[in-house]
Design a protein around this motif. Structure first.
Motif, mmCIF file in Angstrom:
data_model
loop_
_atom_site.group_PDB
_atom_site.id
_atom_site.type_symbol
_atom_site.label_atom_id
_atom_site.label_comp_id
_atom_site.label_asym_id
_atom_site.label_seq_id
_atom_site.Cartn_x
_atom_site.Cartn_y
_atom_site.Cartn_z
ATOM 1 N N TYR A 144 -12.356 163.477 -22.946
ATOM 2 C CA TYR A 144 -12.785 163.286 -24.342
ATOM 3 C C TYR A 144 -11.606 162.828 -25.205
ATOM 4 O O TYR A 144 -11.767 161.973 -26.087
ATOM 5 C CB TYR A 144 -13.359 164.598 -24.880
ATOM 6 N N TYR A 145 -10.427 163.374 -24.946
ATOM 7 C CA TYR A 145 -9.261 163.004 -25.741
ATOM 8 C C TYR A 145 -8.908 161.524 -25.548
ATOM 9 O O TYR A 145 -8.593 160.821 -26.516
ATOM 10 C CB TYR A 145 -8.072 163.890 -25.364
ATOM 11 N N ILE A 146 -8.967 161.042 -24.325
ATOM 12 C CA ILE A 146 -8.643 159.641 -24.045
ATOM 13 C C ILE A 146 -9.696 158.720 -24.671
ATOM 14 O O ILE A 146 -9.369 157.671 -25.242
ATOM 15 C CB ILE A 146 -8.535 159.392 -22.539
ATOM 16 N N GLN A 147 -10.953 159.130 -24.590
ATOM 17 C CA GLN A 147 -12.021 158.287 -25.143
ATOM 18 C C GLN A 147 -11.960 158.213 -26.661
ATOM 19 O O GLN A 147 -12.303 157.186 -27.256
ATOM 20 C CB GLN A 147 -13.384 158.811 -24.696
ATOM 21 N N THR A 148 -11.530 159.288 -27.293
ATOM 22 C CA THR A 148 -11.446 159.298 -28.754
ATOM 23 C C THR A 148 -10.102 158.777 -29.277
ATOM 24 O O THR A 148 -9.953 158.570 -30.480
ATOM 25 C CB THR A 148 -11.670 160.724 -29.282
ATOM 26 N N ASN A 149 -9.147 158.582 -28.381
ATOM 27 C CA ASN A 149 -7.842 158.038 -28.755
ATOM 28 C C ASN A 149 -7.490 156.886 -27.813
ATOM 29 O O ASN A 149 -6.643 157.031 -26.907
ATOM 30 C CB ASN A 149 -6.754 159.122 -28.692
ATOM 31 N N PRO A 150 -8.134 155.742 -27.973
ATOM 32 C CA PRO A 150 -7.918 154.623 -27.045
ATOM 33 C C PRO A 150 -6.522 154.012 -27.138
ATOM 34 O O PRO A 150 -6.142 153.215 -26.287
ATOM 35 C CB PRO A 150 -8.985 153.605 -27.473
ATOM 36 N N GLY A 151 -5.775 154.381 -28.161
ATOM 37 C CA GLY A 151 -4.428 153.834 -28.287
ATOM 38 C C GLY A 151 -3.545 154.183 -27.098
ATOM 39 O O GLY A 151 -2.680 153.392 -26.693
ATOM 40 N N TRP A 152 -3.761 155.377 -26.498
ATOM 41 C CA TRP A 152 -2.975 155.768 -25.328
ATOM 42 C C TRP A 152 -3.252 154.843 -24.141
ATOM 43 O O TRP A 152 -2.334 154.467 -23.405
ATOM 44 C CB TRP A 152 -3.297 157.217 -24.944
#
Length: 262
Positions: free
Chosen positions: A94-102
């Motif tokens: 969920y964190y990666i999907q909501t923060n695509p900048g990473w």
């Protein structure tokens, strides 16, 4: 210092000294009748020495191949563990999907230093794992299975075939050029809208290209072809094959994977 001078003479039956007679040189036919002494067995034990040297070379190559694939299996196991964390751990996913900048940051770094022998392994972990989190878990597992079967088939084919794939560098260059142009066109079109079929064509071309690179690198690993890898460069050989597998999986994921948000 005492110098000793030895005079060699032939003695006849009556004890008188007789000067040695110089024999006539052999003719060309007589000199070449036995072939080269290095390969004809004229010297005792030369065939055993050649056989031993040949066996040593094959043994070194087998040890080299075994070492490469041992390291490769360890790398792929760690990569699989990273992928599993990103697709099965819901908070991380969920964190990666909501923060695509990473993801885009890791992808940008991966494109710039993907062929660096020091950094390509950790950057591959950071790139392929976030990419997997954007796809459905079942589709990721299916793509992993497809990648494993395709890579196994290509490896067996490369070991068994008599075709020298390392001599087809021009074909790989043409495919690389086509893929590069398709990538540029796709990047420009994405500014105006997403075209699914064009993305699928790009992914298919990429999968085919890196399947060819996998066969190319595998035969370079085997030796006895037009281009080979030295047994001392086992790190380079391992990383080359590892990157081929990672690229094949990423293109298969883009081609067959189901996005998580659909």
């Amino acid at each position: 210092l005492i110098c000793l001078q030895v005079s060699v003479t032939n003695k006849s039956n009556n004890g008188s000294d007789v000067q040695p007679m110089a024999s006539a040189p052999p003719s060309y036919e007589e000199a070449t009748a036995g072939g080269s002494p290095c390969y004809s067995g004229a010297y005792p034990g030369d065939s055993e020495m050649l056989t031993e040297f040949s066996w040593d070379d094959q043994n070194i190559r087998r040890i080299f191949i075994r070492k490469v694939y041992t390291i490769l299996m360890l790398q792929l196991s760690v990569t699989l563990a990273f992928v599993a964390v990103f697709i099965f751990c819901e908070p991380v996913k969920y964190y990666i999907q909501t923060n695509p900048g990473w993801y885009w940051a890791s992808y940008e770094i991966f494109l710039h230093i993907t062929r660096c022998q020091v950094f390509d392994r950790p950057i591959s972990y950071l790139n392929i794992s976030p990419l997997s989190s954007y796809y459905n878990t079942k589709s990721v597992i299916i793509c992993l299975g497809i990648t494993a079967l395709v890579c196994l088939a290509i490896t067996i084919f490369s070991f068994q075939t008599k075709i020298d794939i390392t001599s087809y560098q021009g074909v790989l260059l043409v495919f690389c050029t086509v893929l590069f142009i398709c990538g540029l066109v796709l990047a420009v079109i994405l500014l105006f809208g997403y075209v699914p079929w064009l993305h699928a064509v790009y992914a298919a071309l990429g999968a085919i290209l890196f399947c060819m690179f996998l066969a190319f690198d595998t035969q370079m690993l085997m030796g006895k072809k037009q281009y080979t890898i030295s047994p001392e460069e086992y790190i380079f050989a391992t990383l080359s094959i590892y990157l081929d597998v990672v690229y094949i999986f990423s293109f298969f994921l883009q081609l067959f994977g189901t996005p998580e948000r659909e």
